[in-house]
Motif scaffolding. Structure first.
Motif, PDB file in Angstrom:
ATOM      1  N   MET B   1       0.793  -1.229   0.000  1.00 32.88           N
ATOM      2  CA  MET B   1       0.000   0.000   0.000  1.00 32.88           C
ATOM      3  C   MET B   1       0.822   1.273   0.000  1.00 32.88           C
ATOM      4  N   PRO B   2       1.958   1.287   0.714  1.00 33.82           N
ATOM      5  CA  PRO B   2       2.764   2.527   0.648  1.00 33.82           C
ATOM      6  C   PRO B   2       3.156   2.847  -0.783  1.00 33.82           C
ATOM      7  N   TYR B   3       3.334   1.773  -1.590  1.00 30.65           N
ATOM      8  CA  TYR B   3       3.736   2.014  -2.966  1.00 30.65           C
ATOM      9  C   TYR B   3       2.647   2.739  -3.725  1.00 30.65           C
ATOM     10  N   GLU B   4       1.391   2.339  -3.485  1.00 29.24           N
ATOM     11  CA  GLU B   4       0.292   2.974  -4.214  1.00 29.24           C
ATOM     12  C   GLU B   4       0.258   4.471  -3.961  1.00 29.24           C
ATOM     13  N   ARG B   6       2.734   6.227  -3.230  1.00 29.64           N
ATOM     14  CA  ARG B   6       3.884   6.842  -3.861  1.00 29.64           C
ATOM     15  C   ARG B   6       3.611   7.127  -5.340  1.00 29.64           C
ATOM     16  N   THR B   7       3.087   6.111  -6.029  1.00 30.95           N
ATOM     17  CA  THR B   7       2.878   6.314  -7.457  1.00 30.95           C
ATOM     18  C   THR B   7       1.871   7.415  -7.683  1.00 30.95           C
ATOM     19  N   SER B   9       1.358   9.934  -5.871  1.00 31.55           N
ATOM     20  CA  SER B   9       1.921  11.263  -5.622  1.00 31.55           C
ATOM     21  C   SER B   9       2.800  11.705  -6.800  1.00 31.55           C
ATOM     22  N   VAL B  10       3.493  10.748  -7.381  1.00 24.23           N
ATOM     23  CA  VAL B  10       4.334  11.111  -8.523  1.00 24.23           C
ATOM     24  C   VAL B  10       3.456  11.505  -9.708  1.00 24.23           C
ATOM     25  N   PHE B 208      13.185   7.290  -9.677  1.00 25.28           N
ATOM     26  CA  PHE B 208      12.380   6.208 -10.236  1.00 25.28           C
ATOM     27  C   PHE B 208      10.908   6.610 -10.150  1.00 25.28           C
TER      28      PHE B 208
END
Lengths: 211, 239
Positions: B1-4, B6-7, B9-10, B208
């Motif tokens: 979930m932290p990845y979601e 992150r993406t 936000s980018v 990245f």
């Protein structure tokens, strides 16, 4: 007036019921509409990146939704042994995304000695993301590089909570094929058997796409 | 979930960043003559910081004193100095060919961004420094890069000290995860792409998750800046 409304409503309902079974599909639970029952897992958009040159590893991505009312988790995956017998669940973590706003030391690198970390991030030069319009001041004493280390590590399971959808996608979770005996070529399809803690096994077909 | 998160936000910044860069571009265009001549020589004029999608350090690190063997067929093992050819930009990435997720994703973004440049595409060169020289043989590294790019520099040293010396000014870290003797270990590494100019300065770096349109936009700006600077220099000579 009321009566005409009621009548037209009844007619509409009757028409709707008579129309076809299509209308029923919209009432089926989706990931955002949870029910109280057990986990209900559906997997979509499974794909793998083609094998690149001599590399014998590849990542498989997909979207997993749980429309049920209880937790579930992906605990393992396998593919045709002719492709590989070594399949792991992996997560890529990195500090890059957040480093543009709040740069912190790279999380999750406990094995990194202090000495090493200091020697490579010792630059006190500020790094400011051009996206950060409001804060043109240096945001970190660590270089972008220091904050931006990505780490790929095996995970024992990938949790899919009730009503949640988890995307396995580049830079996040993936099913990792290791020591591959066979190359994956664009357009090829292969089966991936996924094992969930509650829902048992599910077989999905992954499509190989260009890198 | 932290990845979601992150993406998102980018990706979420993308639109506003583009809008803002367009706005800033317009402003810069209007106030070009007001720019002090000295700003050409300074590393990062404030206006430039706000135009680019990537990040830049101030002062910009200089990496042209770094040399690594280029083991690509074209390089033939000869020493490669980490700076761009005149009028070019050099994109530098540290990675390894056994990396199935982040590296190919990044290279696919770079390939797409470079193609977007049209006729200017051949002014952008790519160099990959392997952080896994034990498994990345010259052939493995070269064929991996050839999958994405028509011309490339495959930089490889088996001397850990020499590699560390190159990583340092970039702020790159790399570390083997797991048992190196297992043959299937991973390598944690900084996944930033660095753009280096002909003076060996890092002029922008992308984390990245950056989108190819953002990279292409930054490359266009940097190439245009180089052309403008050259034009100004030439005028200076004529006087």
């Amino acid at each position: 007036m009321k009566r005409t409304l009621a009548v037209s409503a009844a007619v509409l309902i009757a028409l709707g019921l008579g129309a076809c079974t299509k209308s029923e599909t919209t009432t089926e639970p989706t990931a955002s509409m949870t029910n109280a029952g057990p986990a209900q897992i559906s997997v979509s958009d499974a794909w793998a990146r083609e094998s690149i040159a001599m590399s014998n590893a590849a990542a498989v991505y997909m979207t997993i939704a749980n429309s049920g009312g209880m937790d579930d988790s992906l605990i393992s995956a396998s593919v045709d042994p002719a492709i590989t017998v070594k399949v792991e669940l992996h997560e890529t973590t990195s500090g890059t995304g957040s480093s543009m706003t709040t740069s912190t030391a790279s999380p999750g690198s406990p094995s990194m000695g202090n000495g090493m970390s200091k020697s490579v991030t010792g630059s006190s030069n500020g790094v400011h993301g051009a996206m950060e319009m409001g804060t043109p001041t240096p945001t970190s004493s660590h270089g972008m590089g220091g904050a931006g280390m990505t780490q790929m590590k095996p995970v024992s399971s990938i949790e899919i909570g009730p009503g949640k959808t988890v995307k396995l996608e580049p830079g996040g979770y993936h099913v990792m094929l290791i020591d591959m005996k066979k190359k994956l070529t664009v357009g090829e399809k292969f089966d991936v058997t996924l094992t969930f803690k509650s829902s048992g096994t599910k077989r999905v077909t992954a499509e190989v796409r260009a890198a | 979930m932290p990845y979601e998160t992150r993406t998102r936000s980018v990706g979420g910044r993308k639109g506003s960043a583009l809008y803002l860069s367009l706005t800033v571009l317009a402003l810069v265009g209007a106030s070009c003559s007001a720019r002090p001549a000295s700003s050409v020589d300074t590393v990062t004029p404030t206006s430039e910081e706000r135009r680019l999608s990537g990040a830049l350090r101030s002062p910009a690190p200089v990496v042209s004193d770094l040399v690594l063997p280029d083991v690509s067929p074209a390089g033939g093992g000869s020493p490669f100095v980490l700076r761009a050819k005149p009028g070019h930009l050099l994109l530098v990435y540290f990675g390894y060919t056994g990396c199935p997720d982040v590296c190919p994703t990044t290279f696919a973004v770079l390939r797409s961004a470079i193609r977007d440049l049209g006729p200017d595409a051949n002014r952008v060169d790519v160099a990959m420094v392997t952080v896994d020289p034990a498994r990345d043989t010259p052939e493995a590294l070269s064929t991996y890069l050839a999958h994405f790019f028509t011309s490339y520099h495959a930089l490889r040293t088996t001397d850990p000290a020499a590699l560390a010396q190159v990583e340092k000014p970039f702020g790159v870290r790399a570390e083997i995860e797991g048992d190196p003797s297992s043959g299937s270990y991973g390598v944690s590494h900084t996944a930033t792409v660095f753009a280096v100019n002909q003076d060996g300065k890092i002029v922008v770096e992308w984390p990245f998750g950056i989108q190819s349109a953002q990279v292409a936009g930054d490359l266009r700006i940097l190439l245009e800046d180089m052309d403008n600077k050259e034009e100004m220099d030439n005028k200076g000579v004529q006087k």
